[in-house]
Design an enzyme around this catalytic site. Structure first.
Site, short mmCIF file in Angstrom:
data_model
loop_
_atom_site.label_atom_id
_atom_site.label_comp_id
_atom_site.label_asym_id
_atom_site.label_seq_id
_atom_site.Cartn_x
_atom_site.Cartn_y
_atom_site.Cartn_z
N GLN A 259 -64.51 73.67 -78.21
CA GLN A 259 -64.26 73.89 -76.65
C GLN A 259 -64.84 75.48 -76.55
O GLN A 259 -65.09 75.24 -75.11
CB GLN A 259 -62.55 73.71 -76.54
CG GLN A 259 -62.44 73.51 -75.07
CD GLN A 259 -62.97 72.23 -74.70
OE1 GLN A 259 -63.20 71.06 -75.31
NE2 GLN A 259 -63.01 72.10 -73.26
N VAL A 286 -65.50 72.30 -67.41
CA VAL A 286 -65.05 72.35 -68.83
C VAL A 286 -63.54 73.08 -69.04
O VAL A 286 -63.58 74.17 -68.55
CB VAL A 286 -66.01 73.16 -69.83
CG1 VAL A 286 -65.54 73.16 -71.14
CG2 VAL A 286 -67.39 72.42 -69.67
N ALA A 287 -62.76 72.56 -69.68
CA ALA A 287 -61.23 73.12 -69.97
C ALA A 287 -61.59 74.51 -70.50
O ALA A 287 -62.39 74.66 -71.39
CB ALA A 287 -60.61 72.21 -70.54
N SER A 292 -57.54 72.38 -73.34
CA SER A 292 -58.11 71.04 -73.19
C SER A 292 -57.57 69.84 -73.97
O SER A 292 -56.99 70.17 -75.15
CB SER A 292 -59.65 71.21 -74.02
OG SER A 292 -60.39 69.72 -74.09
N HIS A 294 -58.63 67.50 -75.37
CA HIS A 294 -59.29 67.07 -76.35
C HIS A 294 -58.96 67.51 -77.86
O HIS A 294 -59.36 67.25 -78.85
CB HIS A 294 -61.06 67.34 -76.24
CG HIS A 294 -61.63 66.12 -75.39
ND1 HIS A 294 -62.12 65.06 -75.60
CD2 HIS A 294 -61.83 66.38 -74.02
CE1 HIS A 294 -62.61 64.26 -74.71
NE2 HIS A 294 -62.31 65.04 -73.57
N ASP A 301 -63.62 60.32 -74.31
CA ASP A 301 -64.42 60.13 -73.30
C ASP A 301 -65.27 58.91 -73.73
O ASP A 301 -65.91 58.78 -74.68
CB ASP A 301 -65.46 61.31 -72.92
CG ASP A 301 -64.82 62.51 -72.71
OD1 ASP A 301 -63.88 62.24 -71.96
OD2 ASP A 301 -65.24 63.48 -72.88
N GLU A 347 -62.56 61.85 -63.30
CA GLU A 347 -63.22 61.80 -64.67
C GLU A 347 -62.68 60.33 -65.07
O GLU A 347 -61.97 60.02 -65.89
CB GLU A 347 -62.72 62.63 -65.61
CG GLU A 347 -63.22 64.02 -65.62
CD GLU A 347 -62.90 64.96 -66.71
OE1 GLU A 347 -62.63 64.62 -67.93
OE2 GLU A 347 -63.41 66.19 -66.73
N HIS A 350 -62.68 59.56 -68.76
CA HIS A 350 -61.62 60.32 -69.94
C HIS A 350 -60.35 59.67 -69.89
O HIS A 350 -59.68 59.46 -68.99
CB HIS A 350 -61.37 61.64 -69.43
CG HIS A 350 -60.50 62.67 -70.12
ND1 HIS A 350 -60.89 63.68 -70.88
CD2 HIS A 350 -58.96 62.39 -70.42
CE1 HIS A 350 -59.80 64.25 -71.36
NE2 HIS A 350 -58.88 63.64 -71.33
ZN LIG Z 1 -62.73 64.39 -71.69
#
Ligand SMILES: [Zn+2]
Length: 379
Positions: A259, A286-287, A292, A294, A301, A347, A350
Site C-alpha cells: 500500500q 490511493v488510501a 486501506s 485492502h 476489487d 468505486e 470495490h
Molecule cells: Zn479497492
C-alpha cells in the site's frame, strides 16, 4: 323363798341370754323379758338406721364438694384458654395493622433474611408471584421456597439477546455449502477502516486464502480472509448462473508495504503540485498506508473491464452486482452518494465483506459503513 328368788334374779341378770333361762322364769317374767329384748333390737335397728343415714349424708356432702371443686377448676381452665386465645388474636390483628414485627422471632429458621442499612428486615415483594398464580384454582400455585432469591435473580439477569434477523434468499445456483460463510453470526467482520480508523502497519490477517477467481493475466493469485473468500465464491458462482461470466478479481489483500508503494507512486505523480497538494491528491485516489481496507483482507476489487472505472456501474454486470451483493454479505464500500462521508471517490468495483445480516441492514437503510457504525452508537 325370797332368798332363792333373789339369787335367781341375780343369776338371771348376770347370765347370758340363753333359751333355758326362760324356762326358769314365770310366764310374766318371760313376757317382760321378750318385750325388753324386742325393744333392745328395735333400738339397735334405729341406731343402725341413723348411722347409715349419717354415712349417706356425709358421702353425699363429700361428692358435692368434689363436684364443686371440679366445676370451679373447669371454669378456671376455660377462662384461661379463652383469655389466651383472645390475647393472641389481638396480637395478630395488631401485626396486620402495620406494627413492626421482628420476623426473626416469628421464624428463627427463615432462610436468608435480609436487612437494610438500619437493620430493618426487608420483606420480599410477592406482587409478581401472586399475579402469576391462578386465583381460580382450589390449590394455590406453588410459591418458590425463597422468593427473595428469586426476585434478586430476576433483576440481575442479563437482558435477552437482541434477536438476530435471519435473512434467507433463493439463488439460481446451489449455494447451500456457502451459507455459513455468507451469514456469520456477530460483528467480527464489521471492522471500520478509514482515515480515522487505521490498521497497525504490522497487522496481517491469519486466515488469508487464495481467491480462485483472480484475473488470469499473469498477476499473482490474490488472497482474502476465509469467510470473505467463500462468500465471494458464492457471489461469482451466482453471477455466472445469472449470465455474468466474465467478472474477475483484480486485487485482494494488500500488505502495508505494498500500500505504501502504491501511495508513494501517486505522490510522485502529483509532486509537481507541491508536497501538501500532492499528498491530498494522492490520498483521494490511493488510501494512505494503514487506512486501506485492502490491508484488512475483507475486500476486493472486481469487474469485467480492462481497468477499474466508474463506468462499470452502468454495465449490466455492475448493476446486477450492486443490486445483489448484500445477499452474499458484501457492500459497495464507497457509493456515489456518500463521497462526503467516506472521503473516497465512487468505486463501483470495490466490494467489502461484512456478513449478510449487516450488509442487508445497510442495503435496506441506504447507509454506508460510517453511517451504519454511527447508527449502532459506535465512534
Ligand atoms: Zn479497492
Amino acid at each position: 323363798m325370797s332368798g332363792s328368788r333373789d339369787i335367781n334374779q341375780n343369776r338371771q341378770l348376770n347370765a347370758p341370754y340363753r333359751g333355758e333361762n326362760y324356762r326358769q322364769m314365770t310366764p310374766e317374767q318371760a313376757a317382760a323379758e321378750s318385750r325388753r329384748r324386742a325393744e333392745a333390737r328395735m333400738a339397735e335397728q334405729r341406731r343402725r338406721l341413723a348411722d347409715d343415714m349419717r354415712r349417706r349424708k356425709a358421702e353425699k356432702q363429700r361428692k358435692r364438694v368434689i363436684t364443686g371443686a371440679i366445676t370451679v377448676f373447669a371454669a378456671l381452665a376455660l377462662i384461661i384458654i379463652v383469655t389466651v386465645i383472645a390475647v393472641s388474636m389481638a396480637l395478630k390483628s395488631k401485626n396486620n395493622t402495620g406494627v413492626p414485627v421482628d420476623v426473626t422471632t416469628l421464624d428463627p429458621f427463615a432462610p436468608n433474611i435480609e436487612t437494610d442499612a438500619d437493620g430493618n428486615v426487608i420483606l420480599p415483594d410477592l406482587g409478581d408471584i401472586i399475579e402469576e398464580t391462578d386465583v381460580t384454582a382450589d390449590i394455590p400455585a406453588e410459591i418458590p421456597e425463597n422468593p427473595i432469591d428469586e426476585v434478586t435473580e430476576a433483576v440481575t439477569e442479563p437482558p435477552a439477546e437482541t434477536t438476530w434477523e435471519n435473512y434467507t434468499f433463493n439463488f439460481k445456483a446451489d449455494l447451500s455449502i456457502y451459507e455459513e460463510y455468507m451469514n456469520p453470526q456477530g460483528d467480527e467482520y464489521l471492522t471500520l477502516i478509514n482515515s480515522t480508523h487505521t490498521l497497525d502497519k504490522n497487522y496481517v490477517p491469519d486466515d488469508l486464502v487464495d481467491i480462485i477467481d483472480t484475473r488470469k493475466d499473469g498477476r499473482a493469485t490474490q488472497q482474502i480472509r476465509l469467510y470473505a473468500a467463500k462468500s465471494l465464491e458464492a457471489f461469482l458462482t451466482e453471477a455466472r448462473a445469472q449470465g455474468f461470466d466474465d467478472i474477475s478479481v483484480t486485487s485482494g489483500y494488500r500488505d502495508y508495504n505494498y500500500q505504501s508503494q502504491l501511495f508513494n507512486a501517486r505522490l510522485l505523480q502529483y509532486s509537481y503540485l507541491g508536497d501538501e497538494k500532492a499528498y491530498a491528491a494522492a490520498s483521494q485516489i490511493v488510501a494512505v498506508p494503514g487506512t486501506s481496507e485492502h490491508q484488512s483482507g475483507l475486500c476486493c476489487d472486481m469487474h469485467n473491464l480492462p481497468a477499474a472505472d466508474v463506468s462499470f456501474a452502468d454495465t449490466p454486470a455492475g448493476q446486477w452486482m450492486a443490486a445483489n451483493c448484500h445477499k452474499f454479505g458484501f457492500i459497495i464500500r464507497f457509493p456515489a452518494d456518500k463521497i462526503e462521508i467516506t472521503g473516497i471517490t465512487f468505486e463501483p468495483w470495490h466490494f467489502r465483506y461484512v456478513g449478510r445480516y449487516h450488509a442487508c441492514k445497510m442495503y435496506e437503510r441506504g447507509l454506508c459503513l460510517e453511517e451504519y457504525w454511527a447508527s449502532l452508537g459506535r465512534a
